[in-house]
Design a protein around this motif. Structure first.
Motif, mmCIF file in Angstrom:
data_model
loop_
_atom_site.group_PDB
_atom_site.id
_atom_site.type_symbol
_atom_site.label_atom_id
_atom_site.label_comp_id
_atom_site.label_asym_id
_atom_site.label_seq_id
_atom_site.Cartn_x
_atom_site.Cartn_y
_atom_site.Cartn_z
ATOM 1 N N HIS A 70 -6.309 -0.830 -3.379
ATOM 2 C CA HIS A 70 -7.761 -1.070 -3.324
ATOM 3 C C HIS A 70 -8.448 -0.389 -2.147
ATOM 4 N N ASP A 72 -11.242 0.920 -2.011
ATOM 5 C CA ASP A 72 -12.667 0.572 -1.931
ATOM 6 C C ASP A 72 -12.898 -0.771 -1.252
ATOM 7 N N ARG A 73 -11.855 -1.562 -1.037
ATOM 8 C CA ARG A 73 -12.048 -2.873 -0.404
ATOM 9 C C ARG A 73 -11.649 -2.878 1.067
ATOM 10 N N ASN A 75 -12.102 -2.367 4.917
ATOM 11 C CA ASN A 75 -13.259 -2.336 5.811
ATOM 12 C C ASN A 75 -13.082 -1.189 6.802
#
Ligand code: FE2
Length: 222
Positions: A70, A72-73, A75
């Protein structure tokens, strides 16, 4: 801190950023220029996620090291920029405005890790981005290299169609992004360095696919 980094991040697709064939028209490569601090931040983030995140999936040896899912997740502004660049490469390469990420992950290889030949299901195109090569190897050293080993590629079957006689090994350094049809057979040679070798990967389609890729996803990710 994050906002400061964002303000100094380069643009998603710098003017003049070129996509080239990496020895075969089916394999595309583009090389992004980034300051060393850019990849240092990505490396720090990934090593922290490896220790602390539920996105981390240790795999048996031969299955591409440790996976962190992931992209895109995460930070991490640098990771998000690279994520956007992967989408942009897909759009440029496939001449489409649509791009749906089916799966994305990082792979952290340590000494002895490798990835057996495989292809990616649920992917029109797959993309690999080099974050860290690990310990510098000799230019002619095949250790830790992403290799395409598919007799359907003209480069790999130079003498006779369908007869595999050589591997295609794109030149990759931190900032290099390679795109290939998801069905293309590829592998990663055993990595023998002491520092981690780190890549990021995406499976992307023009149309979003139904279902959960984690339920059907193969073990593998260069
Ligand atoms: Fe792979």
């Amino acid at each position: 801190m994050a906002s400061t980094l964002l303000e100094t991040l380069p643009e998603i697709w710098p003017e003049g950023q070129r996509i080239e064939a990496a020895g075969d028209p089916n394999i595309a490569v583009t090389h992004f220029v980034a300051p060393p601090a850019f990849h240092s931040s990505l490396i720090q983030t990934l090593l922290m996620l490896e220790r602390n995140s539920s996105f981390t999936e240790p795999l048996v040896q031969g299955s591409c090291g440790v996976k962190i899912h992931h992209v895109d997740r995460w930070n991490c502004p640098e990771a998000q920029l690279v994520h956007q660049r992967a989408l942009a490469l897909f759009r440029h390469g496939l001449h489409t405005r649509e791009a749906h990420v089916d799966a994305s992950w990082a792979s952290i290889y340590r000494k002895g890790d490798y990835c057996v030949p495989h292809s990616h299901i649920r992917a029109q195109a797959s993309i690999v981005y080099m974050v860290a090569e690990g310990d510098a190897a000799r230019p002619d050293d095949l250790a830790g290299k992403l290799c395409f080993t598919d007799p359907r590629l003209g480069y790999c079957a130079q003498h006779e169609p369908g007869r595999l006689t050589r591997m295609l090994i794109p030149v990759m350094q931190p900032g290099s992004m390679v795109m290939f049809p998801g069905a293309t057979v590829h592998c990663v040679n055993p990595y023998m360095g002491n520092r981690p070798r780190i890549t990021m990967s995406w499976n992307i389609n023009v149309k979003a696919l139904p279902g959960d890729p984690r339920q059907t996803f193969e073990r593998g990710g260069a």
